[in-house]
Design an enzyme around this catalytic site. Structure first.
Site, PDB file in Angstrom:
ATOM      1  N   LYS A  48      24.851  39.865  49.425  1.00 19.19           N
ATOM      2  CA  LYS A  48      25.304  40.309  48.733  1.00 19.19           C
ATOM      3  C   LYS A  48      24.938  41.381  47.573  1.00 19.19           C
ATOM      4  CE  LYS A  48      27.335  37.553  44.342  1.00 19.19           C
ATOM      5  NZ  LYS A  48      27.977  35.905  43.896  1.00 19.19           N
ATOM      6  N   SER A 122      32.414  35.258  42.851  1.00 18.29           N
ATOM      7  CA  SER A 122      32.091  36.141  42.949  1.00 18.29           C
ATOM      8  C   SER A 122      31.383  37.020  44.092  1.00 18.29           C
ATOM      9  CB  SER A 122      31.232  36.925  42.218  1.00 18.29           C
ATOM     10  OG  SER A 122      30.134  36.093  42.359  1.00 18.29           O
ATOM     11  N   SER A 146      30.744  30.757  42.854  1.00 14.79           N
ATOM     12  CA  SER A 146      30.705  31.565  43.326  1.00 14.79           C
ATOM     13  C   SER A 146      29.946  31.366  44.960  1.00 14.79           C
ATOM     14  CB  SER A 146      29.784  32.832  42.973  1.00 14.79           C
ATOM     15  OG  SER A 146      30.529  33.599  41.771  1.00 14.79           O
TER      16      SER A 146
END
Length: 573
Positions: A48, A122, A146
């Protein structure tokens, strides 16, 4: 280091089409190789883009924030040292603030099953590239869900480790005291291997810690909590899918226990509706104060809200959270694990962008409290809903229960028979998980009503037994249909050499601790003895007393109980 950076969602890669290109922010021209050998050798991963990779910009989905680190995040270095190869950086809700995957200037990441729907966030890009098999696993982060919501919405596994189990050094913080680096994979076994390789008590991480890990698998008869109130926000397919998941967990030997969800819900509300949101502002304060206009809405509004609270407000909110944690802790006296929907509903990207705050909050209905109360969690696929979209469940336990949760999660996942992620590949066989102690087991051959799909098979599955193989006995047995038995049962008798035939059986393996209670259920004239198999092995198996077979129908010529039941059904029609 050579890399290519996609400026917008339209810059789709050759392997992706349309909006799916938004899953990547930076994709390396060639994978960054790790050690030549190690427990993760041969696996490819993505990180990420709030996690540092040396020489590659870290944007946190905010171009104005971009900086190029000189060193890898500690967790990335651990994975490279374990032999994994890094493919690139993935898209996210800006500054990891959101649960839906649409809050990025690089584009909304679509759901891997239907691009009209949100991917969850996210860690949206990380989930997408795993679900579509572009990476074997990916790193996300998890502050409010997330690392779980995108897993549940994309039919993959998401491990949200105990706080501090994985180092967060080199990760752009969201709310540093509760942040966790999370792991996405298509199977629990891969995710658990990654977790084990990445674990490290990093002395340079202020929130790192060494935890005593629970290594015992949950025994049959485990108790799982179900919230006293459940809200699916009108999403009937998700509600039906969760009911089915409860039944599946019962079939694995669990007992549902209703728990008071109020303290958990109240703790979850504190994350955004109290001074605790000030920690999100503090994480990027220097940048935000200078570049507020560069932050997308509604992220900008959430971060700005954090400026409105005093230090006294923050202390008050922390004290309230601790009090709620004390109340919530009482549930562990009655349960071994907590079961919740990973996400209670699916939303289209269009609907999310039209109502971004309320619908995002709905996605976090069963996630926000977990890190605040210091729990471990794993999201695993549960089913494909009636509309074809994935549904996942989350198993939650106390800090340090990570691998125990993974063991139960793997059993649950494999019982679903789902494909891997958004591919059509079948699940591979279950694997032994790191740190989980192998309990002594016993193999038993079943021949009749205990066969898979037959009426008494539940007596095996509720004792955590697993099917090892379907095979045949040595050609030294006769099979009889016993009269007057409910449900109908056969009797297997060993006979002299040359007088018998091979009979179809299934070999099941169960924990030795549960074998006694299983044998106690077997009614006379049946019993357990040593059974010879076609391959020369001997296992425990069902046999019948010879005197009980007087007048019983010899069905040996059919080769097994399934064929006999099928012949009766055909005769009835």
């Amino acid at each position: 280091m050579v890399h290519e950076q996609a400026a917008r969602a339209g810059d789709a890669s050759p392997r992706l089409e349309g909006r799916a290109g938004a899953a990547w922010i930076t994709r390396l021209a060639a994978p960054l190789g790790g050690a030549g050998s190690g427990p993760l050798a041969g696996l490819r991963f993505a990180a990420k883009d709030n996690i540092d990779v040396a020489g590659v910009p870290t944007t946190a989905a905010c171009p104005a924030f971009a900086r190029t680190p000189a060193a890898h995040a500690h967790v990335v270095q651990r994975l490279l040292d374990a032999g994994a190869a890094l493919l690139g950086k993935t898209n996210l809700d800006q500054f990891a603030c959101g649960l839906n995957g649409t809050r990025s200037p690089y584009g909304a990441v679509p759901n891997s099953f239907d691009p009209r729907y949100v991917s969850g966030g996210s860690s949206s890009g990380s989930a997408y590239v795993v679900a579509t098999a572009q990476a074997d696993f990916a790193l996300g982060t998890d502050t409010a869900g997330s690392g779980r919501v995108p897993a549940g919405l994309n039919n993959i596994v998401g491990i949200k480790p105990s706080r501090g189990l994985l180092s967060a050094r080199g990760v752009v913080p969201a709310a540093q005291s509760v942040d966790c680096v999370s792991i996405f994979a298509r199977t629990v076994a891969v995710a658990a291997r990654v977790l084990h390789a990445a674990m490290d008590c990093d002395p340079e991480d202020p929130y790192g810690r060494s935890l005593a890990m629970e290594t015992r698998p949950l025994a049959a008869g485990f108790r799982f909590g179900v919230p006293s109130t459940l809200n699916f926000f009108g999403d009937a397919p998700s509600q039906a899918a969760f009911d089915s998941a409860i039944a599946q967990l019962c079939a694995l030997g669990g007992e549902p226990i209703e728990i008071d969800y109020a303290p958990l819900a109240q703790a979850a509300a504190l994350l955004y509706d109290s001074a605790l949101v000030a920690e999100r502002y503090a994480a990027v304060r220097e940048f935000f104060d200078a570049h507020e206009a560069e932050v997308v809405e509604p992220v900008r509004g959430i971060l700005a809200k954090g400026r409105d609270y005093s230090a006294a407000d923050f202390v008050e909110a922390r004290t309230k959270l601790l009090a709620l944690g004390q109340r919530a802790a009482a549930m562990w006296n009655d349960i071994d694990v907590l079961l919740v929907p990973t996400a209670p509903a699916h939303y289209t990207i269009e609907a999310m962008q039209a109502d971004p705050v309320a619908l995002n909050r709905n996605l976090g209905e069963y996630t926000n409290f977990v890190n605040l109360l210091d729990y471990a969690a794993i999201s695993v696929p549960a089913s494909l809903r009636s509309d074809g979209l994935p549904f996942g469940i989350t198993l939650i336990g106390r800090a340090g229960s990570d691998f125990q949760l993974a063991e139960l999660g793997q059993r649950f996942h494999h019982a679903t028979g789902l494909p891997l992620g958004a591919t059509r590949e079948p699940l591979p066989p279950m694997q032994a998980l790191p740190l989980i102690a192998a309990a002594p087991t016993v193999q038993v051959a079943v021949v009749g009503a205990h066969l898979s799909g037959m009426p008494l098979n539940g007596q095996l599955t509720e004792r955590s037994a697993r099917l090892v193989s379907a095979t045949h006995t040595a050609p030294d047995y006769r099979l009889y249909a016993l009269p007057g038995t409910v449900p109908p049962k056969p009797g297997l008798l060993r006979v002299a050499a040359g007088e018998g035939t091979a009979i179809e059986v299934e070999i099941w393996e169960m924990p030795l601790a549960h074998y006694g209670s299983f044998v106690a259920l077997i009614p006379a004239p049946l019993g357990i003895g040593s059974l010879a198999l076609a391959d020369g092995r001997s296992v425990q198996g069902f046999l019948c007393e010879p005197l009980a077979l007087a007048g019983a129908e010899d069905i040996s010529s059919l080769g097994g109980w399934r064929a006999y039941i099928a012949s009766r059904s055909a005769a009835a029609t």
